[in-house]
Write a protein that holds these residues in place. Structure first.
Motif, PDB file in Angstrom:
ATOM      1  N   PRO A  53       0.810  -1.221   0.000  1.00 48.76           N
ATOM      2  CA  PRO A  53       0.000   0.000   0.000  1.00 48.76           C
ATOM      3  C   PRO A  53       0.847   1.277   0.000  1.00 48.76           C
ATOM      4  O   PRO A  53       2.056   1.214   0.233  1.00 48.76           O
ATOM      5  N   ALA A  58       3.993   2.206   2.451  1.00 52.39           N
ATOM      6  CA  ALA A  58       4.581   0.980   3.010  1.00 52.39           C
ATOM      7  C   ALA A  58       6.093   1.057   3.083  1.00 52.39           C
ATOM      8  O   ALA A  58       6.725   0.337   3.852  1.00 52.39           O
ATOM      9  N   THR A  85       9.276   3.068  -2.020  1.00 52.27           N
ATOM     10  CA  THR A  85      10.206   4.050  -2.585  1.00 52.27           C
ATOM     11  C   THR A  85      11.442   4.183  -1.692  1.00 52.27           C
ATOM     12  O   THR A  85      12.574   4.265  -2.187  1.00 52.27           O
ATOM     13  N   THR A  86      11.221   4.164  -0.398  1.00 54.31           N
ATOM     14  CA  THR A  86      12.344   4.240   0.545  1.00 54.31           C
ATOM     15  C   THR A  86      13.307   3.067   0.315  1.00 54.31           C
ATOM     16  O   THR A  86      14.529   3.242   0.319  1.00 54.31           O
ATOM     17  N   GLU A 134       9.974   7.726  -9.593  1.00 52.78           N
ATOM     18  CA  GLU A 134       8.579   7.963  -9.950  1.00 52.78           C
ATOM     19  C   GLU A 134       8.415   9.322 -10.635  1.00 52.78           C
ATOM     20  O   GLU A 134       7.583   9.486 -11.520  1.00 52.78           O
ATOM     21  N   GLN A 154       1.622  -0.016  -8.087  1.00 52.58           N
ATOM     22  CA  GLN A 154       0.285   0.014  -7.460  1.00 52.58           C
ATOM     23  C   GLN A 154      -0.660  -0.979  -8.145  1.00 52.58           C
ATOM     24  O   GLN A 154      -1.612  -1.445  -7.537  1.00 52.58           O
TER      25      GLN A 154
HETATM   26  P1  ATP Z   1       3.880   5.447  -2.163  1.00 54.82           P
HETATM   27  O1  ATP Z   1       3.293   4.335  -2.925  1.00 54.82           O
HETATM   28  O2  ATP Z   1       2.882   6.387  -1.594  1.00 54.82           O
HETATM   29  O3  ATP Z   1       5.043   6.134  -2.830  1.00 54.82           O
HETATM   30  P2  ATP Z   1       5.779   3.943  -0.611  1.00 54.82           P
HETATM   31  O4  ATP Z   1       5.450   2.533  -0.271  1.00 54.82           O
HETATM   32  O5  ATP Z   1       6.741   4.173  -1.707  1.00 54.82           O
HETATM   33  O6  ATP Z   1       4.455   4.747  -0.848  1.00 54.82           O
HETATM   34  P3  ATP Z   1       7.501   5.626   0.938  1.00 54.82           P
HETATM   35  O7  ATP Z   1       7.367   6.767  -0.001  1.00 54.82           O
HETATM   36  O8  ATP Z   1       8.781   4.880   0.974  1.00 54.82           O
HETATM   37  O9  ATP Z   1       6.326   4.582   0.724  1.00 54.82           O
HETATM   38  O10 ATP Z   1       7.169   6.164   2.395  1.00 54.82           O
HETATM   39  C1  ATP Z   1       7.239   5.361   3.555  1.00 54.82           C
HETATM   40  C2  ATP Z   1       6.968   6.209   4.790  1.00 54.82           C
HETATM   41  O11 ATP Z   1       8.026   7.155   4.948  1.00 54.82           O
HETATM   42  C3  ATP Z   1       5.702   7.024   4.727  1.00 54.82           C
HETATM   43  O12 ATP Z   1       5.142   7.014   6.001  1.00 54.82           O
HETATM   44  C4  ATP Z   1       6.178   8.415   4.364  1.00 54.82           C
HETATM   45  O13 ATP Z   1       5.323   9.386   4.888  1.00 54.82           O
HETATM   46  C5  ATP Z   1       7.536   8.466   5.020  1.00 54.82           C
HETATM   47  N1  ATP Z   1       8.481   9.327   4.284  1.00 54.82           N
HETATM   48  C6  ATP Z   1       8.811   9.225   2.969  1.00 54.82           C
HETATM   49  N2  ATP Z   1       9.724  10.154   2.631  1.00 54.82           N
HETATM   50  C7  ATP Z   1       9.994  10.861   3.749  1.00 54.82           C
HETATM   51  C8  ATP Z   1      10.857  11.953   4.062  1.00 54.82           C
HETATM   52  N3  ATP Z   1      11.652  12.498   3.132  1.00 54.82           N
HETATM   53  N4  ATP Z   1      10.852  12.423   5.333  1.00 54.82           N
HETATM   54  C9  ATP Z   1      10.072  11.869   6.279  1.00 54.82           C
HETATM   55  N5  ATP Z   1       9.233  10.831   6.053  1.00 54.82           N
HETATM   56  C10 ATP Z   1       9.188  10.333   4.816  1.00 54.82           C
END
Ligand code: ATP
Length: 234
Positions: free
Chosen positions: A38, A41, A44-45, A86, A192
């Motif tokens: 979701p 999750a 991206t991190t 992205e 997604q």
């Molecule tokens: P999406 O599909 O929305 O891109 P994702 O699975 O890729 O979601 P991430 O973007 O890795 O998820 O985000 C994971 C968590 O880290 C989320 O709670 C987000 O709010 C938080 N987060 C992401 N980038 C940062 C940042 N630069 N500083 C603080 N928190 C962050």
């Protein structure tokens, strides 16, 4: 051979922990490995940590058997891992061809050959080679971003939500493209569109709340309760 080996990653943004003990592997015989889950999750991190943009607080990342946990992002490109973000990050005022050139900074000597290969794969980019990147349609921009990633001759190309913001027909075109390029390079696909991403994948991982919840072949995941109940409709 293992192309990418990730062991026990924890990643924080300041005090906020976002990834918890994440382990996964990408092997040479994988064509496509999908990472689904979701919003928020941590997908991206995870990609940003593999590509050296973020440094983990614990754990280890290996690319082609070498520890790259604290290696800068540009060196990781040279070692064979390229991430297409992205946002695509194209240079809007530069031509299509100049954008491809930007992708080849680690492989200048083979620029022409790689460019011709990208044009063969995406004829529309050859038609538009002198046009500014910002004049391309969304789907064409995504293809340019993928093409630019391929210019570095990666062993592994990671794509972060390549179908994002594309109309269904264009998204489908992008998925077909991904299948085609996976003949040449191992693709890590963050998506997604869970059903489509898992149908394409040899293997996949479900990431929830910063942890790997389930892993398996694409077919196994599509049949799993975790995916069926949480992510598939109808
Ligand atoms: P999406 O599909 O929305 O891109 P994702 O699975 O890729 O979601 P991430 O973007 O890795 O998820 O985000 C994971 C968590 O880290 C989320 O709670 C987000 O709010 C938080 N987060 C992401 N980038 C940062 C940042 N630069 N500083 C603080 N928190 C962050």
């Amino acid at each position: 051979m293992t192309l990418i080996d990730v062991d026990g990653l924890d990643v924080h943004y300041g005090d906020l922990q976002v990834l918890w003990d994440v382990s996964l592997s990408i092997r040479e015989d994988d064509s496509i490995v999908s990472i689904v889950g979701p919003n928020g999750a941590g997908k991206t991190t995870l990609l940003k940590t593999l590509s050296g943009v973020l440094t983990p607080t614990a754990g280890r990342v290996e690319v082609l058997g070498q520890d790259v946990t604290r290696v800068p992002a540009s060196d990781i490109v040279e070692r064979g891992f390229v991430q297409v973000s992205e946002e695509r990050n194209l240079f809007g005022d530069l031509s299509v061809e100049a954008n491809l050139r930007m992708g080849s900074f680690t492989k200048r000597e083979t620029f022409e050959r790689n460019r011709d290969r990208v044009f063969e794969m995406f004829p529309v980019l050859e038609d538009r080679r002198d046009k500014k990147a910002r004049t391309l349609s969304g789907g064409e921009q995504q293809m340019l971003a993928i093409g630019r990633g391929l210019m570095a001759e990666p062993e592994v190309l990671a794509l972060d939500e390549p179908s994002n913001a594309l109309a269904p027909q264009l998204a489908e075109q992008v998925f077909e493209t991904i299948e085609e390029i996976s003949d040449d390079v191992t693709v890590v696909l963050v998506e997604q569109h869970v059903d489509r991403a898992l149908a394409l994948a040899d293997r996949g991982y479900l990431l929830e709340n910063g942890r790997i919840e389930t892993e398996g072949t694409g077919a196994e995941l599509l049949e799993s309760d975790a995916i069926k109940e949480g992510y598939l409709r109808g």
